[in-house]
Design a protein around this motif. Structure first.
Motif, PDB file in Angstrom:
ATOM      1  N   ARG A   9      -3.737  -6.711  -2.598  1.00 59.87           N
ATOM      2  CA  ARG A   9      -2.891  -5.707  -3.240  1.00 59.87           C
ATOM      3  C   ARG A   9      -3.731  -4.572  -3.831  1.00 59.87           C
ATOM      4  N   ALA A  10      -4.836  -4.922  -4.460  1.00 60.48           N
ATOM      5  CA  ALA A  10      -5.689  -3.891  -5.075  1.00 60.48           C
ATOM      6  C   ALA A  10      -6.304  -2.993  -4.005  1.00 60.48           C
ATOM      7  N   LEU A  11      -6.654  -3.557  -2.847  1.00 64.57           N
ATOM      8  CA  LEU A  11      -7.203  -2.740  -1.750  1.00 64.57           C
ATOM      9  C   LEU A  11      -6.171  -1.707  -1.299  1.00 64.57           C
ATOM     10  N   VAL A  12      -4.934  -2.172  -1.164  1.00 65.68           N
ATOM     11  CA  VAL A  12      -3.864  -1.279  -0.716  1.00 65.68           C
ATOM     12  C   VAL A  12      -3.592  -0.206  -1.782  1.00 65.68           C
ATOM     13  N   SER A  13      -3.532  -0.618  -3.052  1.00 73.41           N
ATOM     14  CA  SER A  13      -3.287   0.356  -4.137  1.00 73.41           C
ATOM     15  C   SER A  13      -4.378   1.406  -4.189  1.00 73.41           C
ATOM     16  N   LEU A  14      -5.630   0.950  -4.098  1.00 67.53           N
ATOM     17  CA  LEU A  14      -6.751   1.896  -4.183  1.00 67.53           C
ATOM     18  C   LEU A  14      -6.704   2.884  -3.016  1.00 67.53           C
ATOM     19  N   ALA A  15      -6.480   2.359  -1.818  1.00 65.96           N
ATOM     20  CA  ALA A  15      -6.403   3.236  -0.638  1.00 65.96           C
ATOM     21  C   ALA A  15      -5.285   4.259  -0.815  1.00 65.96           C
ATOM     22  N   ASP A  16      -4.157   3.807  -1.357  1.00 68.30           N
ATOM     23  CA  ASP A  16      -3.007   4.705  -1.539  1.00 68.30           C
ATOM     24  C   ASP A  16      -3.312   5.838  -2.508  1.00 68.30           C
ATOM     25  N   ILE A  17      -3.829   5.496  -3.696  1.00 68.18           N
ATOM     26  CA  ILE A  17      -3.994   6.571  -4.696  1.00 68.18           C
ATOM     27  C   ILE A  17      -5.187   7.460  -4.387  1.00 68.18           C
ATOM     28  N   ILE A  18      -6.164   6.936  -3.646  1.00 70.00           N
ATOM     29  CA  ILE A  18      -7.302   7.781  -3.247  1.00 70.00           C
ATOM     30  C   ILE A  18      -6.904   8.639  -2.042  1.00 70.00           C
ATOM     31  N   GLY A  19      -6.041   8.072  -1.188  1.00 68.05           N
ATOM     32  CA  GLY A  19      -5.774   8.706   0.101  1.00 68.05           C
ATOM     33  C   GLY A  19      -6.857   8.301   1.093  1.00 68.05           C
ATOM     34  N   ALA A  20      -7.283   7.024   0.998  1.00 64.81           N
ATOM     35  CA  ALA A  20      -8.339   6.519   1.892  1.00 64.81           C
ATOM     36  C   ALA A  20      -7.726   5.661   2.996  1.00 64.81           C
ATOM     37  N   GLN A  21      -8.469   5.504   4.085  1.00 64.13           N
ATOM     38  CA  GLN A  21      -8.058   4.606   5.170  1.00 64.13           C
ATOM     39  C   GLN A  21      -8.615   3.220   4.887  1.00 64.13           C
TER      40      GLN A  21
END
Ligand code: ATP
Ligand code: MG
Length: 256
Positions: free
Chosen positions: A86-98
């Motif tokens: 979940r944290a990987l997905v959240s971080l990718a989302d708010i950063i705009g990372a793949q």
């Protein structure tokens, strides 16, 4: 899953261990991943199972790099997928990372299962199946996506293998590692070394990103410019020494 009573003195550590075992049972984590987790646990014990101050500094710098990146990518292996989906997905989302799955013990089936696992935790598109580019390495962590890790300018590599970390740095990328061993080849070669448990580091980084997202590019740049990774490594080793010393004294054993 074994029931861990919440008054158990090693509750948090044992819960993390259960998650890795579940990862193996779901065939997203390799058997070797269990051993890697054990090595991490030993270092976490030495560091006092907390986020040391210098790790929090490195986590903020990592977030600054990810926020100013043109093409940030978060590399996901079987251990991180099991521990912090979940944290990987959240971080990718708010950063705009793949997000890109990248495995040492690679099989297309396992890459696929990890992608599905991340999607079940809210991920959109996850890279890693194409594997249409190669780093100059003799093992399967060489296989990357052209549009992902290969083209990235900033790569977050929680639990990386030392030689790939060095290779990514040699390619001119900013490489951010999360590794509890400050002396691993990964820790020694990364641009930003986060000496913290990936379970704490990712949560902290999500929090810091929320705070720092409104900072200007200049503010983020100045956070980066004042950073010295050698100091962070020295501080982690000092923290281990101090923790051992304090514990030794608490037990009434003379520190020599
Ligand atoms: P290197 O290849 O960088 O020299 P290594 O070969 O000693 O490292 P690997 O087996 O490649 O280690 O990967 C495991 C690394 O990940 C270890 O350094 C271990 O401390 C770290 N590690 C394992 N679990 C965690 C965790 N939950 N959080 C942070 N670090 C962890
Ligand atoms: Mg290694």
């Amino acid at each position: 899953m074994t029931h861990i009573p919440d008054d158990h003195p090693r509750y948090v550590s044992l819960k993390i261990r259960e998650k890795i075992v579940e990862g193996v049972q779901m065939a997203i984590t390799s058997m070797q991943g269990l051993v890697a987790q054990g090595r991490g646990e030993a270092f976490d014990y030495l560091i006092g199972e907390r986020t040391i101050e210098s790790a929090a500094v490195a986590e903020r710098v990592a977030v600054a790099y990810l926020l100013i990146a043109q093409k940030p990518v978060i590399s996901v292996n079987g251990n991180t997928a099991a521990l912090v989906p979940r944290a990987l997905v959240s971080l990718a989302d708010i950063i705009g990372a793949q997000l890109e799955v990248n495995l040492f013990h690679r099989s297309d089936a396992r890459v696929h299962r990890i992608i599905e696992h991340l999607k079940a935790h809210g991920a959109g598109n996850v890279l890693g199946l194409k594997g249409d580019a190669r780093l100059d390495l003799s093992h399967d962590r060489a296989i990357v996506d052209q549009e992902g890790i290969y083209a990235a300018d900033v790569v977050l590599v929680p639990l990386e293998d030392g030689d790939r970390c060095k290779k990514l740095v040699d390619m001119g990328k900013i490489v951010i590692s999360v590794d509890l061993n400050p002396l691993s080849r990964t820790s020694l070669s990364a641009t930003v070394t986060i000496v913290d448990n990936v379970t704490r580091a990712l949560d902290n980084m999500v929090q810091f990103t929320k705070e720092m997202k409104k900072d200007s590019k200049e503010q983020l740049r100045s956070i980066i410019d004042s950073y010295d990774n050698r100091k962070i490594l020295a501080d982690a080793m000092y923290a281990i020494q101090e923790n051992l010393k304090n514990q030794t004294e608490r037990e009434g054993i003379e520190w020599i």
